[in-house]
Scaffold this motif. Structure first.
Motif, mmCIF file in Angstrom:
data_model
loop_
_atom_site.group_PDB
_atom_site.id
_atom_site.type_symbol
_atom_site.label_atom_id
_atom_site.label_comp_id
_atom_site.label_asym_id
_atom_site.label_seq_id
_atom_site.Cartn_x
_atom_site.Cartn_y
_atom_site.Cartn_z
ATOM 1 N N ASP A 33 0.838 -1.199 0.000
ATOM 2 C CA ASP A 33 0.000 0.000 0.000
ATOM 3 C C ASP A 33 0.869 1.244 0.000
ATOM 4 O O ASP A 33 2.072 1.180 0.153
ATOM 5 C CB ASP A 33 -0.951 0.020 1.200
ATOM 6 N N GLU A 34 0.208 2.355 -0.176
ATOM 7 C CA GLU A 34 0.929 3.618 -0.148
ATOM 8 C C GLU A 34 1.287 3.939 1.293
ATOM 9 O O GLU A 34 0.405 4.003 2.156
ATOM 10 C CB GLU A 34 0.059 4.734 -0.723
ATOM 11 N N PRO A 35 2.564 4.117 1.593
ATOM 12 C CA PRO A 35 2.950 4.441 2.962
ATOM 13 C C PRO A 35 2.330 5.763 3.405
ATOM 14 O O PRO A 35 2.394 6.759 2.691
ATOM 15 C CB PRO A 35 4.473 4.553 2.894
ATOM 16 N N ASP A 36 1.707 5.751 4.568
ATOM 17 C CA ASP A 36 1.141 6.994 5.082
ATOM 18 C C ASP A 36 2.110 7.633 6.075
ATOM 19 O O ASP A 36 3.127 7.050 6.448
ATOM 20 C CB ASP A 36 -0.238 6.761 5.705
ATOM 21 N N ASP A 37 1.784 8.846 6.484
ATOM 22 C CA ASP A 37 2.682 9.603 7.364
ATOM 23 C C ASP A 37 2.920 8.893 8.692
ATOM 24 O O ASP A 37 4.014 8.947 9.248
ATOM 25 C CB ASP A 37 2.121 11.002 7.605
ATOM 26 N N GLU A 38 1.897 8.204 9.200
ATOM 27 C CA GLU A 38 2.034 7.489 10.474
ATOM 28 C C GLU A 38 3.053 6.352 10.360
ATOM 29 O O GLU A 38 3.909 6.167 11.226
ATOM 30 C CB GLU A 38 0.683 6.940 10.921
ATOM 31 N N LYS A 39 2.980 5.592 9.274
ATOM 32 C CA LYS A 39 3.937 4.499 9.056
ATOM 33 C C LYS A 39 5.349 5.051 8.865
ATOM 34 O O LYS A 39 6.319 4.493 9.385
ATOM 35 C CB LYS A 39 3.532 3.656 7.857
ATOM 36 N N ILE A 40 5.453 6.133 8.137
ATOM 37 C CA ILE A 40 6.764 6.737 7.913
ATOM 38 C C ILE A 40 7.364 7.195 9.239
ATOM 39 O O ILE A 40 8.542 6.956 9.522
ATOM 40 C CB ILE A 40 6.671 7.897 6.898
ATOM 41 N N ALA A 41 6.564 7.812 10.084
ATOM 42 C CA ALA A 41 7.044 8.267 11.398
ATOM 43 C C ALA A 41 7.460 7.079 12.269
ATOM 44 O O ALA A 41 8.469 7.145 12.979
ATOM 45 C CB ALA A 41 5.972 9.094 12.092
ATOM 46 N N ALA A 84 15.271 4.010 5.583
ATOM 47 C CA ALA A 84 13.991 3.317 5.427
ATOM 48 C C ALA A 84 12.842 4.313 5.326
ATOM 49 O O ALA A 84 11.968 4.180 4.456
ATOM 50 C CB ALA A 84 13.768 2.362 6.596
ATOM 51 N N SER A 85 12.848 5.314 6.190
ATOM 52 C CA SER A 85 11.763 6.303 6.139
ATOM 53 C C SER A 85 11.828 7.123 4.854
ATOM 54 O O SER A 85 10.798 7.459 4.262
ATOM 55 C CB SER A 85 11.776 7.204 7.374
ATOM 56 N N GLN A 86 13.034 7.423 4.380
ATOM 57 C CA GLN A 86 13.173 8.155 3.118
ATOM 58 C C GLN A 86 12.698 7.301 1.940
ATOM 59 O O GLN A 86 12.127 7.826 0.985
ATOM 60 C CB GLN A 86 14.620 8.606 2.924
ATOM 61 N N ALA A 87 12.920 5.996 2.010
ATOM 62 C CA ALA A 87 12.431 5.098 0.956
ATOM 63 C C ALA A 87 10.900 5.096 0.946
ATOM 64 O O ALA A 87 10.279 5.131 -0.129
ATOM 65 C CB ALA A 87 12.965 3.686 1.172
ATOM 66 N N LEU A 88 10.293 5.061 2.120
ATOM 67 C CA LEU A 88 8.828 5.104 2.197
ATOM 68 C C LEU A 88 8.290 6.430 1.669
ATOM 69 O O LEU A 88 7.288 6.457 0.950
ATOM 70 C CB LEU A 88 8.360 4.883 3.633
ATOM 71 N N LEU A 89 8.949 7.501 2.021
ATOM 72 C CA LEU A 89 8.529 8.823 1.538
ATOM 73 C C LEU A 89 8.654 8.901 0.025
ATOM 74 O O LEU A 89 7.757 9.415 -0.653
ATOM 75 C CB LEU A 89 9.372 9.897 2.219
ATOM 76 N N ALA A 90 9.740 8.362 -0.514
ATOM 77 C CA ALA A 90 9.926 8.348 -1.966
ATOM 78 C C ALA A 90 8.845 7.506 -2.630
ATOM 79 O O ALA A 90 8.312 7.871 -3.685
ATOM 80 C CB ALA A 90 11.315 7.834 -2.323
ATOM 81 N N ALA A 91 8.493 6.372 -2.013
ATOM 82 C CA ALA A 91 7.431 5.517 -2.557
ATOM 83 C C ALA A 91 6.100 6.266 -2.535
ATOM 84 O O ALA A 91 5.327 6.194 -3.497
ATOM 85 C CB ALA A 91 7.325 4.227 -1.747
ATOM 86 N N LYS A 92 5.861 6.998 -1.469
ATOM 87 C CA LYS A 92 4.619 7.780 -1.359
ATOM 88 C C LYS A 92 4.541 8.833 -2.462
ATOM 89 O O LYS A 92 3.476 9.084 -3.025
ATOM 90 C CB LYS A 92 4.552 8.439 0.016
ATOM 91 N N LYS A 93 5.685 9.418 -2.794
ATOM 92 C CA LYS A 93 5.739 10.453 -3.830
ATOM 93 C C LYS A 93 5.804 9.853 -5.240
ATOM 94 O O LYS A 93 5.738 10.587 -6.215
ATOM 95 C CB LYS A 93 6.953 11.358 -3.605
#
Length: 142
Positions: A33-41, A84-93
């Motif tokens: 799924d699309e990573p949300d802000d809560e998962k990224i945090a 890891a969090s930057q990868a999730l943020l990149a995936a979200k974008k």
């Protein structure tokens, strides 16, 4: 001493498994799924997961906190979570290029963490060996 050595090795093995579980979770978040802000945090917080708790507040800190190889782990733990969090943020974008770059950085930090954990285990084995060599067997019961 033998029991302590086995226990210490078990702690380190559990730490390595927690690291593997963490990475699997990151890949799962990206794939399903699309990573949300809560998962990224959650992923970004290097102190809140199983490994972070073990390292900062749990048995890892109380048992190994005085050993230099244990102290060396922190910078790579932080790098792992940041990547890891930057990868999730990149995936979200939707940026595949950045996602892959950050996942590669996460894997590099993970490999280094494993090397430090293995080094910690080696150091503990050396300490146990020296302790056994210097033990005069006064506490042998029979």
């Amino acid at each position: 001493i033998i029991i302590n050595r086995s226990t210490n090795e078990s702690y380190i093995q559990v730490a390595m498994l927690s690291l593997t579980s963490f990475k699997s979770r990151v890949y799962e978040f990206i794939a399903t799924d699309e990573p949300d802000d809560e998962k990224i945090a959650l992923i970004e917080d290097h102190t809140g997961g199983r490994f972070g708790n073990w390292y900062y507040e749990g048995l890892g800190q109380s048992t190994f906190g005085h050993i230099q190889s244990f102290k060396n782990i922190e910078q790579y733990l932080k790098a792992l979570h940041k990547s890891a969090s930057q990868a999730l943020l990149a995936a979200k974008k939707g940026s595949s290029k950045d996602k892959i770059k950050h996942l590669n950085a996460m894997e590099d930090a993970s490999k280094t963490l494993i090397q430090y954990l293995e080094g910690l285990n080696d150091e503990l084995q050396t300490m146990a060996k020296h302790a056994m060599e210097s033990d005069n067997n006064e506490d042998i019961l029979f």
